[in-house]
Write an enzyme that holds these catalytic residues in place. Structure first.
Site, short mmCIF file in Angstrom:
data_model
loop_
_atom_site.label_atom_id
_atom_site.label_comp_id
_atom_site.label_asym_id
_atom_site.label_seq_id
_atom_site.Cartn_x
_atom_site.Cartn_y
_atom_site.Cartn_z
N TYR A 7 36.54 26.74 42.02
CA TYR A 7 35.50 27.66 42.52
C TYR A 7 34.16 27.25 41.92
CZ TYR A 7 38.90 30.61 44.83
OH TYR A 7 39.86 31.09 45.68
N ASP B 67 44.61 35.18 42.36
CA ASP B 67 43.60 34.86 43.37
C ASP B 67 44.15 34.72 44.78
OD1 ASP B 67 40.93 33.90 44.17
OD2 ASP B 67 41.98 32.00 44.48
N ASP C 239 48.49 31.21 44.40
CA ASP C 239 48.75 30.72 43.05
C ASP C 239 48.71 31.90 42.07
OD1 ASP C 239 46.09 31.25 43.35
OD2 ASP C 239 45.37 29.55 42.18
N GLU D 20 47.28 30.04 53.62
CA GLU D 20 47.20 30.72 52.32
C GLU D 20 46.38 32.01 52.42
OE1 GLU D 20 45.19 28.71 49.06
OE2 GLU D 20 46.55 29.67 47.63
#
Ligand SMILES: *[C@@H]1O[C@H](CO)[C@@H](O)[C@H](O)[C@H]1NC(C)=O
Length: 507
Positions: free
Chosen positions: A246, A94, A97, A484
């Protein structure tokens, strides 16, 4: 994404982190001066396009093909699915990670496919790479839906255990749990988004691989039926594995309509168009939102292609798409975003802000092209907005992201003279297994996380969450929201860059 990993060292470091911010302000101010000197404009959209697609090779999970260009990445997670006696090897990690979250991964695949469907003609030699990026997702979703309508895989990898480690994907030794939804424990948002991804990918492959295209569409029908017939949110079916990471905040009604719109576009089957028309009026929520959770604005823009010149079917799609594009204008009475002083679209209080300018710019350009084809303008209050106005708006966002901003830095890794170097991304911080083949265990990677040095491997093409509301940016792995990368930041940007590399409307 709203990641929670390494919370332990995030809290430990809190004090240093605040104390450092004053020092970095001085650096920041001198950078403004430097930035204006090194800025190269106009940006090289073609180069950025190439890189934005290359990024997806860095996120690949599974067995890598000989054609792999981002060579510091190697095979990983080759036993995914084995806990359920399935083959779930492949797909995309994703973000920074190593979890495969299918809800945002499906949205990413839908948007990569839409980028190809809408802008593939403008991609030249990059079309092949863009299709490979789509296929890495669609192949994986064929695996995830192999047993529909009995079950669909909704996620692979225990997110809590994964986030507690700072490990290369190639070394991963945390539980790779396969989470699935069934008729009794459904997940209409994740399954409908997978159906949308399969249908959109089917269109992307129509001309170049008709057999594969048909396989994808056939599966999309089945998955849609499952999503629609067994209704419920995966929030409750797979629980803590998906939410708080999510959570489906705004329900699954939008994904069902979005999937039906894509299947209609792919198949022209009246059943799906009837579904869209029958359900659109009762769809609640905010029509100016668009992202991995909310598909509202995307549905109206997508459908507008076939109803723009059709007075009978235009309502409510065109009026709502018009409200949406008007809401993006900096002086709009109804707003869906605010702007930083430097000019970037910004949604306060959310992580990974760059997802908004990329997704909203994508829709602006697509809608501008449909308006242009239908020779339409949009009345936004007193302003008559023509397609070139929307293209210009999108251009301000792309140019900001690629370096035309107060810091003079690009928010795409590996693009431009100055870009984020300490991104929050496990694989990118540690030496490649090619260079350092010994296993680096769960917390043995912490030294790389904490290092003051730039990341060892360049995750070329990755967009990061981007600057704060005051246009400042902290190039720090501790600042997850800013540093990120995630797969759905880049996906609409691929289409946007393809457009600006070869713009078709004068602006
Ligand atoms: C899923 O969980 C989130 C967070 O608890 C909540 O806000 C949301 O309403 C839930 N979604 C559905 C469809 O129930």
């Amino acid at each position: 994404m709203v990641e929670r990993q390494c919370e332990s060292f995030q809290t430990q470091k809190q004090t240093t982190y605040i104390a450092m911010s004053k020092a970095s302000l001085v650096i920041t101010m001198s950078m403004v001066v430097m930035g204006t000197m090194v800025m190269a404009f106009p940006p090289n959209y073609g180069e950025a396009l190439t890189k934005s697609i290359l990024f997806y090779e860095g996120q690949r999970s599974g067995k890598l093909p000989p054609s792999q260009r981002m060579t510091w990445r190697k095979d990983s997670a080759l036993r995914d699915g084995s806990d359920k006696h399935m083959d779930m090897v492949g797909g995309y990690y994703d973000a920074g990670d190593n979890v495969k979250f299918h809800f945002p991964m499906a949205f990413t695949t839908t948007m990569l496919a839409w980028s190809v469907v809408e802008f593939g003609d403008l991609m030249d030699s990059e079309l092949k790479n863009a299709l490979n990026a789509v296929r890495w997702g669609s192949d994986y979703f064929l695996k995830a839906t192999k047993y529909s309508p009995e079950m669909i895989v909704a996620q692979v990898g225990d997110p809590v255990l994964d986030h507690d480690c700072w490990e290369r994907p190639e070394d991963m030794d945390t539980a790779r749990t396969t989470y699935f939804i069934t008729q009794q424990k459904p997940g209409s948002e994740v399954s409908a988004e997978i159906a949308a991804a399969l249908a959109a990918s089917s269109i992307a492959f129509q001309k170049i691989d008709a057999t594969y295209s048909k396989t994808l569409l056939d599966r999309a029908y089945k998955v849609f039926e499952f999503a629609n017939k067994y209704r419920g949110s995966y929030n409750y079916s797979i629980g803590e594995a998906a939410c708080p990471f999510y959570c489906d905040h705004n329900g699954y009604q939008d994904e069902l309509i979005w999937a039906a719109s894509w299947i209609y576009k792919a198949s022209k089957s009246a059943y799906y168009w009837d579904f869209v028309k029958a359900n659109i009026q009762s769809m609640g929520g905010n029509i100016v939102e668009f992202g991995w959770d909310s598909k509202y604005a995307g549905i109206n823009v997508l459908v507008s292609q076939w109803v723009m010149a059709d007075a009978y079917n235009a309502n409510p799609f065109i009026p709502n798409a018009n409200i949406f594009v008007c809401s993006l204008l900096p002086n709009a009475p109804i707003k869906s975003v605010s702007y930083t002083k430097g000019g970037l679209m910004y949604k306060p209080g959310e992580q990974s802000n760059i997802q908004h300018p990329t997704a909203l710019s994508f829709l602006s350009i697509v809608y501008a092209r449909y308006m242009h084809a239908a020779k339409k303008q949009v009345q936004c209050g007193n302003e008559a907005v023509d397609p070139s106005r929307l293209i210009n708006l999108a251009k301000t966002q792309v140019d900001y992201i690629l370096g035309n901003n107060p810091l003079g830095m690009s928010y795409m890794v590996g693009y431009g003279a100055k870009y984020p170097e300490k991104i929050h991304h496990r694989g990118s911080t540690m030496p490649s297994v090619e260079v350092y083949p010994k296993h680096i265990g769960c917390r043995d990677g912490d030294q790389y996380f904490k290092s003051a040095a730039p990341n060892i491997n360049i995750l070329t093409g990755a967009l990061v969450g981007g600057p704060a509301q005051d246009d400042s940016f902290q190039d720090s792995r501790y600042n997850v929201g800013q540093s990120e990368p995630t797969t759905y930041l880049n996906a609409p940007f691929v289409g946007v860059l393809a457009y600006f590399n070869k713009p078709t409307i004068q602006f």
